[in-house]
Motif scaffolding. Structure first.
Motif, short mmCIF file in Angstrom:
data_model
loop_
_atom_site.label_atom_id
_atom_site.label_comp_id
_atom_site.label_asym_id
_atom_site.label_seq_id
_atom_site.Cartn_x
_atom_site.Cartn_y
_atom_site.Cartn_z
N TYR A 17 0.47 -1.12 -0.24
CA TYR A 17 -0.07 -0.18 0.34
C TYR A 17 0.73 1.29 -0.01
CZ TYR A 17 -4.65 -2.78 0.12
OH TYR A 17 -5.27 -4.08 0.15
N SER A 18 2.22 1.50 -0.26
CA SER A 18 2.82 2.53 0.04
C SER A 18 2.98 2.98 -1.51
CB SER A 18 4.27 2.06 0.64
OG SER A 18 5.02 1.29 -0.20
N ASN A 23 1.49 1.18 -7.63
CA ASN A 23 0.58 1.77 -7.19
C ASN A 23 0.39 3.40 -8.04
OD1 ASN A 23 -0.29 0.11 -5.22
ND2 ASN A 23 1.45 0.61 -3.58
N ASN A 150 -3.09 -9.66 -2.96
CA ASN A 150 -2.82 -8.38 -1.99
C ASN A 150 -2.09 -7.47 -2.47
OD1 ASN A 150 -2.61 -6.87 1.33
ND2 ASN A 150 -0.26 -7.51 0.17
N ASN A 151 -1.23 -7.64 -3.75
CA ASN A 151 -1.39 -6.09 -4.29
C ASN A 151 -2.50 -5.68 -5.36
OD1 ASN A 151 1.51 -6.38 -3.68
ND2 ASN A 151 2.41 -6.86 -5.95
N ALA A 154 -4.05 -3.73 -3.11
CA ALA A 154 -3.73 -2.40 -2.76
C ALA A 154 -3.76 -1.26 -4.02
CB ALA A 154 -2.37 -2.46 -2.94
N THR A 157 -7.35 0.30 -5.01
CA THR A 157 -7.78 1.69 -3.85
C THR A 157 -6.78 2.27 -4.25
OG1 THR A 157 -7.45 -0.20 -1.90
CG2 THR A 157 -6.68 1.63 -1.53
N TRP A 158 -5.66 2.10 -4.84
CA TRP A 158 -4.57 3.39 -5.75
C TRP A 158 -5.83 4.02 -6.16
CZ3 TRP A 158 -1.13 6.32 -3.82
CH2 TRP A 158 -1.03 6.09 -2.90
#
Length: 196
Positions: A17-18, A23, A150-151, A154, A157-158
């Motif tokens: 998530y960073s 992202n 998981n990726n 993320a 989300t981005w």
């Protein structure tokens, strides 16, 4: 298996998530084209993620250790690719005669993963922490699948964050500012990739 899965999710959360090359590309595409238009690139990226992760889990790390120049080539190629994507966003924000921009494609997503050295480092690090020398194939596939899903969450989300941000910037002048901002962020990420 549940214990490995939970520990893996906790380990991966800050990494996934960073802000990183993937992202930022998806946030920029979400801002420019919306969530739905980025789905093909997201699928391409994450199919490539699963394949590369499984390959690393099955021994690709040893191949990279034997050919360290391959990592350097991937690093430079990945940075140049992200820089090319950044330039496309910057052009979309400033040139009225530029060709109509298009959302990233399935192939763009796959290429972004393949040329992303940060992904290789994270994948190798993950396997050193969660895979033992005697672990069977199902454990490798579990780790690969958890990492990929998981990726995917993320990136979605981005992408949604980028999409929501763009809705606040509807005027052409605001859209130009948003494109220039995301283009500059991607260019910064590309430079960081080259220097890291």
């Amino acid at each position: 298996m549940l214990e490995i899965t939970l520990a893996l999710i906790v380990f991966l959360f800050p990494l996934a998530y960073s802000p990183g090359p993937g992202n930022m590309v998806f946030a920029a595409n979400g801002a420019r084209f919306g969530l739905r238009a980025t789905l093909p690139a997201n699928v391409g990226y994450h199919i490539a993620t699963w394949v590369v992760t499984a390959g690393i889990g099955l021994g690709f790390v040893a191949a990279l250790d034997m050919a360290p120049r391959l990592f350097a080539v991937l690093k430079i190629a990945g940075a140049l690719y992200v820089l090319w994507l950044a330039f496309g966003l910057i052009r979309a924000g400033t040139l009225t005669s530029a060709p109509a921009p298009r959302p990233a494609s399935f192939t763009d997503g796959a290429v972004l993963l393949i040329l992303n050295p940060k992904a290789y480092v994270i994948i190798a690090l993950m396997f050193t922490q969660f895979l033992g020398p005697a672990d069977p194939l199902p454990v490798i596939l579990l780790i690969t699948t958890v990492f990929t899903l998981n990726n995917l969450l993320a990136f979605l989300t981005w992408t949604v964050v980028g999409d929501r941000l763009a809705r606040r910037f509807r005027s052409p002048a605001s859209a130009r500012i948003l494109n220039l901002t995301f283009g500059a962020i991607l260019a910064g990420v590309a430079i960081w990739m080259l220097l890291a």
